[in-house]
Design an enzyme around this catalytic site. Structure first.
Site, short mmCIF file in Angstrom:
data_model
loop_
_atom_site.label_atom_id
_atom_site.label_comp_id
_atom_site.label_asym_id
_atom_site.label_seq_id
_atom_site.Cartn_x
_atom_site.Cartn_y
_atom_site.Cartn_z
N LYS A 5 2.08 -3.78 6.54
CA LYS A 5 2.50 -3.78 5.13
C LYS A 5 4.01 -3.60 5.04
CE LYS A 5 -1.50 -4.55 3.40
NZ LYS A 5 -1.78 -5.89 2.88
N SER B 140 0.82 -1.20 0.00
CA SER B 140 0.00 0.00 0.00
C SER B 140 0.86 1.25 0.00
CB SER B 140 -0.87 -0.04 1.26
OG SER B 140 -1.43 1.22 1.49
N TYR C 278 -1.96 -1.18 10.92
CA TYR C 278 -2.21 -1.73 9.58
C TYR C 278 -1.05 -1.38 8.64
CZ TYR C 278 -3.80 -1.86 4.77
OH TYR C 278 -3.86 -2.07 3.41
N1 LIG Z 1 -8.82 -1.44 -0.69
C1 LIG Z 1 -7.82 -0.62 -0.41
O1 LIG Z 1 -8.03 0.59 -0.26
C2 LIG Z 1 -6.41 -1.13 -0.31
C3 LIG Z 1 -5.32 -0.23 -0.46
C4 LIG Z 1 -4.02 -0.73 -0.35
C5 LIG Z 1 -3.80 -2.07 -0.08
N2 LIG Z 1 -4.86 -2.92 0.07
C6 LIG Z 1 -4.61 -4.31 0.38
O2 LIG Z 1 -5.15 -5.11 -0.67
C7 LIG Z 1 -5.60 -6.37 -0.16
C8 LIG Z 1 -7.02 -6.60 -0.58
O3 LIG Z 1 -7.82 -5.51 -0.15
P1 LIG Z 1 -9.36 -5.46 -0.43
O4 LIG Z 1 -9.73 -4.00 -0.49
O5 LIG Z 1 -9.74 -6.36 -1.52
O6 LIG Z 1 -9.89 -6.01 0.95
P2 LIG Z 1 -11.13 -7.01 1.23
O7 LIG Z 1 -11.32 -7.01 2.71
O8 LIG Z 1 -12.28 -6.68 0.37
O9 LIG Z 1 -10.53 -8.41 0.75
C9 LIG Z 1 -9.71 -9.18 1.56
C10 LIG Z 1 -10.27 -10.58 1.56
O10 LIG Z 1 -9.44 -11.42 2.35
C11 LIG Z 1 -10.24 -12.24 3.17
N3 LIG Z 1 -9.40 -12.61 4.31
C12 LIG Z 1 -8.89 -11.83 5.28
N4 LIG Z 1 -8.12 -12.55 6.10
C13 LIG Z 1 -8.13 -13.83 5.65
C14 LIG Z 1 -7.53 -15.03 6.06
N5 LIG Z 1 -6.73 -15.09 7.11
N6 LIG Z 1 -7.75 -16.16 5.35
C15 LIG Z 1 -8.57 -16.13 4.23
N7 LIG Z 1 -9.16 -15.01 3.80
C16 LIG Z 1 -8.95 -13.88 4.50
C17 LIG Z 1 -11.46 -11.41 3.48
O11 LIG Z 1 -12.59 -12.20 3.81
C18 LIG Z 1 -11.66 -10.65 2.17
O12 LIG Z 1 -12.49 -11.39 1.29
C19 LIG Z 1 -5.38 -6.31 1.35
O13 LIG Z 1 -4.15 -6.91 1.65
C20 LIG Z 1 -5.31 -4.81 1.63
O14 LIG Z 1 -4.56 -4.53 2.77
C21 LIG Z 1 -6.15 -2.48 -0.05
#
Ligand SMILES: NC(=O)c1ccc[n+]([C@@H]2O[C@H](COP(=O)([O-])OP(=O)(O)OC[C@H]3O[C@@H](n4cnc5c(N)ncnc54)[C@H](O)[C@@H]3O)[C@@H](O)[C@H]2O)c1
Length: 340
Positions: free
Chosen positions: A154, A125, A150
């Site tokens: 990362k 991120s 958080y």
């Molecule tokens: N959306 C954003 O703004 C953003 C920005 C930067 C980085 N990220 C990173 O991108 C990744 C995906 O983000 P997103 O927005 O799709 O989030 P999200 O919460 O929609 O998707 C994450 C998925 O992982 C699943 N999950 C969490 N822990 C788990 C585990 N231990 N075992 C199995 N499944 C698990 C959740 O149920 C969810 O479906 C994350 O690592 C997040 O930190 C997101």
């Protein structure tokens, strides 16, 4: 078809990446524990792709299920999305975040090593940059002290990848540093599903647009930015999904051990007011908002220098802010229709 494991594949970015992988000729395999997603995402995927994408329901901290997935499928790579991502909650429940986000990567790396799977794309991120001294921010810009547990997870996960690669283990990894993902698949069959009160701007805007939220608060309009509100680099989730496909194919041409980092953004900064005005334009609605005080910990402005990913992965964002807001809005309308 080469199989790619998508951890957290039922989530927001993972589900869009599953579509992009299939379109590029890969077979995605999902593991998700549905801790922050719903099974309806799988139905949406089926409607878009016409296929049942294989999905293991489980926790990727569970070494047994991970081992089973790798045994049952000859994988050529993994995209690791699974993590908790609520910045505010992470300050209240740091151990929940450190445990899930770090230990799932450790279990995954051990399983990949055991099964000789080398290629990994990791969801990082732009939070790792904090408030950069110079903009736009490049991959070489030094990372700053994380503002939240958080953000720290990362940074730590990136460091783990570097240490693992330096140990000469057969691992080829790319960390993609996402800027601010918004939008939804143009079909409105999948999109972001925030549980509870959204902590990101765009879902709050669209929920206010349909009346789920009464009013949006803009946190500060007296910053040193064009209109005084905070600036971010909003990237359409379908463009972001595409970047994962490019990263996976880039890794295939690399010999392990290998590690690299890429920013994934549009290269443009937009203010909160740009988002509000853009939303009003695409929805034809006037948004109920007020300006409140600054929110402690908010980065004032950040946007990406995308030269590296443009040149080395041959990837460029195709959608602009308005198109992304249009797709977010259509997704919100579809959700509200289904829930009524
Ligand atoms: N959306 C954003 O703004 C953003 C920005 C930067 C980085 N990220 C990173 O991108 C990744 C995906 O983000 P997103 O927005 O799709 O989030 P999200 O919460 O929609 O998707 C994450 C998925 O992982 C699943 N999950 C969490 N822990 C788990 C585990 N231990 N075992 C199995 N499944 C698990 C959740 O149920 C969810 O479906 C994350 O690592 C997040 O930190 C997101």
């Amino acid at each position: 078809m080469e199989k790619i494991l998508i951890t957290g594949g039922a989530g927001y970015i993972g589900s869009h990446t599953a579509v992009a992988l299939l379109e590029a000729g890969y077979q995605p395999i999902i593991i998700d524990d549905f801790s922050n997603s719903e099974k309806s995402a799988l139905l949406g995927l089926k409607k878009i792709t016409g296929q049942d994408i294989p999905c293991y329901e489980g926790d990727c901290n569970d070494a047994e299920i991970m081992d089973r997935i790798f045994t049952e499928n000859k994988l050529s790579g993994v995209i690791h999305f699974a993590a908790f991502k609520a910045v505010g909650e992470s300050s209240m429940l740091p151990l929940k975040y450190y445990t899930n986000n770090i230990s799932s990567l450790l279990v995954l790396l051990a399983t990949m090593n055991k099964h000789n799977v080398e290629n990994l794309v990791f969801s990082s991120s732009c939070t790792v940059y904090g408030q950069p001294d110079k903009l736009p921010v490049k991959e070489s810009t030094p990372r700053k002290k994380a503002e939240s547990p958080y953000g720290n997870t990362k940074k730590i996960c990136e460091d783990i990848l570097v240490d693992q690669v330096n140990s000469k283990v057969a691992l080829s990894a790319i960390a993609l540093r996402y800027f601010n993902p918004i939008g939804a698949h143009t079909s409105s069959e999948i999109g972001e599903l925030p549980l509870g009160v959204p902590s990101n701007l765009v879902p709050f805007v669209t929920q206010t647009g349909v009346g789920i939220r009464k009013e949006l608060t803009v946190f500060g309009d007296d910053y040193d930015t064009p209109d005084g509100t905070c600036v971010r680099d909003y990237i359409h989730v379908m463009d972001l999904a595409e970047a994962h496909v490019k990263a996976i194919s880039h890794l295939k041409g690399k010999e392990a051990p290998f590690y690299d980092i890429f920013n994934v953004g549009t290269g443009n900064g937009n203010t909160v007011m740009d988002v509000i005005k853009g939303f009003e334009k695409v929805s034809g609605k006037s948004l109920n908002y007020k300006v409140g005080p600054r929110r402690p910990g908010d980065v004032v402005k950040v946007w990406a220098d995308t030269t590296k990913i443009n040149q080395e992965l041959n990837w460029k964002a195709r959608f602009n802010l308005e198109e992304a807001l249009r797709d977010s809005w259509n997704w919100q309308l579809a959700l509200s229709k289904n829930n009524s």
